[in-house]
Design an enzyme around this catalytic site. Sequence first.
Site, PDB file in Angstrom:
ATOM      1  N   ASP A   1     -19.007 -25.864   5.913  1.00  0.00           N
ATOM      2  CA  ASP A   1     -18.252 -25.430   4.736  1.00  0.00           C
ATOM      3  C   ASP A   1     -17.620 -24.052   4.950  1.00  0.00           C
ATOM      4  O   ASP A   1     -16.717 -23.667   4.201  1.00  0.00           O
ATOM      5  CB  ASP A   1     -19.199 -25.313   3.530  1.00  0.00           C
ATOM      6  CG  ASP A   1     -19.094 -26.473   2.555  1.00  0.00           C
ATOM      7  OD1 ASP A   1     -17.995 -27.045   2.452  1.00  0.00           O
ATOM      8  OD2 ASP A   1     -20.106 -26.789   1.907  1.00  0.00           O
TER       9      ASP A   1
ATOM     10  N   GLN B   1     -23.807 -29.774  -1.293  1.00  0.00           N
ATOM     11  CA  GLN B   1     -22.749 -29.971  -2.271  1.00  0.00           C
ATOM     12  C   GLN B   1     -22.903 -28.994  -3.446  1.00  0.00           C
ATOM     13  O   GLN B   1     -23.995 -28.838  -3.996  1.00  0.00           O
ATOM     14  CB  GLN B   1     -22.793 -31.429  -2.775  1.00  0.00           C
ATOM     15  CG  GLN B   1     -21.686 -31.815  -3.735  1.00  0.00           C
ATOM     16  CD  GLN B   1     -20.305 -31.867  -3.090  1.00  0.00           C
ATOM     17  OE1 GLN B   1     -20.174 -32.129  -1.895  1.00  0.00           O
ATOM     18  NE2 GLN B   1     -19.278 -31.621  -3.866  1.00  0.00           N
TER      19      GLN B   1
ATOM     20  N   LYS C   1     -17.458 -38.762   1.640  1.00  0.00           N
ATOM     21  CA  LYS C   1     -17.789 -38.038   2.876  1.00  0.00           C
ATOM     22  C   LYS C   1     -18.582 -38.926   3.815  1.00  0.00           C
ATOM     23  O   LYS C   1     -18.301 -39.004   5.016  1.00  0.00           O
ATOM     24  CB  LYS C   1     -18.599 -36.772   2.556  1.00  0.00           C
ATOM     25  CG  LYS C   1     -17.772 -35.620   2.067  1.00  0.00           C
ATOM     26  CD  LYS C   1     -18.639 -34.512   1.503  1.00  0.00           C
ATOM     27  CE  LYS C   1     -17.774 -33.513   0.745  1.00  0.00           C
ATOM     28  NZ  LYS C   1     -18.543 -32.665  -0.172  1.00  0.00           N
TER      29      LYS C   1
HETATM   30  N1  GUN Z   1     -17.852 -28.812  -4.308  1.00  0.00           N
HETATM   31  C1  GUN Z   1     -16.508 -28.868  -4.486  1.00  0.00           C
HETATM   32  N2  GUN Z   1     -15.872 -28.575  -3.338  1.00  0.00           N
HETATM   33  C2  GUN Z   1     -16.820 -28.321  -2.418  1.00  0.00           C
HETATM   34  C3  GUN Z   1     -16.774 -27.981  -1.031  1.00  0.00           C
HETATM   35  O1  GUN Z   1     -15.728 -27.839  -0.412  1.00  0.00           O
HETATM   36  N3  GUN Z   1     -17.980 -27.825  -0.426  1.00  0.00           N
HETATM   37  C4  GUN Z   1     -19.158 -27.962  -1.094  1.00  0.00           C
HETATM   38  N4  GUN Z   1     -20.278 -27.767  -0.425  1.00  0.00           N
HETATM   39  N5  GUN Z   1     -19.220 -28.292  -2.372  1.00  0.00           N
HETATM   40  C5  GUN Z   1     -18.065 -28.465  -3.024  1.00  0.00           C
END
Ligand code: GUN
Length: 303
Positions: free
Chosen positions: A124, A101, A57
Amino acid sequence: MTDGVADIIDGKAFAASIRARVGEHVARLKAEHGLTPGLAVVLVGDNPASEVYVRNKGKQTAEAGMASFEHRLPADTSQETLLALVAELNADPAVHGILVQLPLPAHIEEGAVLGAILPEKDVDGFHPVNVGRLATGQTALVPCTPLGCLMMLRDRHGALSGLDAVVVGRSNIVGKPMAQLLLRDSATVTVVHSRTREIEAICRRADILVAAVGRPQMIGADWVKPGATVIDVGINRVDAPEKGPGKTRLVGDVDFAAVSRVAGAITPVPGGVGPMTIACLLANTLTAACRAEGLPEPEGLAA
Ligand code: GUN
């Protein structure tokens, strides 16, 4: 489709094209408005899969010309400390998107943290306000993985109106928002799950089949209508003795080899939905920045 061989939907190339469009828009925002969209990612603990996501990311955010803020906290961080960081990021005008996350360590209440993020910065799309806005057809930020799936489906089908769509799995992150997005595009939507009766027969009616259950290769050729579009959200690591002792490989929720002889189009694993998720996170961050500053949003990058 030609003679029982499905078209392979290239998520890697699609994601690259989205990132390029995001990058162009970011460059314009900087040049014309002096605005640099910023994304803050918070990682608590050292889950190895999360480490990989967070690193990717950060790298792709920077490549798109955005500001990337990374906050790594130890696994024993208190909920109070994490909430204080979220409050700081909410108040920071350089931060347009916040992603905490998941999964969080067991002692932290996920709902309390996700609910503390300002809905306008919730890239998100997990905040109950965004969930409600999506469900009621209002302007929202929507979850990245289903947004990526929707973009691939619109690209394949044009309009989704009237198509039979079946979503396998009912998670808050993928299944439920996917169903809402498909419904908003006027598909006829069915959500099936572990308690569903006649699950195969229901899936076999689908023009669009989205698999998001986390069970390796569960969906076989018998589950799929000839010519259907199959989107495989699953990422499962399984033993691969053919590659050598102790080796593993990634497979989806769909038996790719079998289903690709029946489907009209299918996403591979890896290289299908996976790359779309971060591309959509960048798109959401750009969308959030434009909305925050009252500037026009980029076309075709939001739901
Ligand atoms: N962990 C796995 N996929 C995601 C996601 O799309 N967003 C977040 N915040 N954590 C994750």
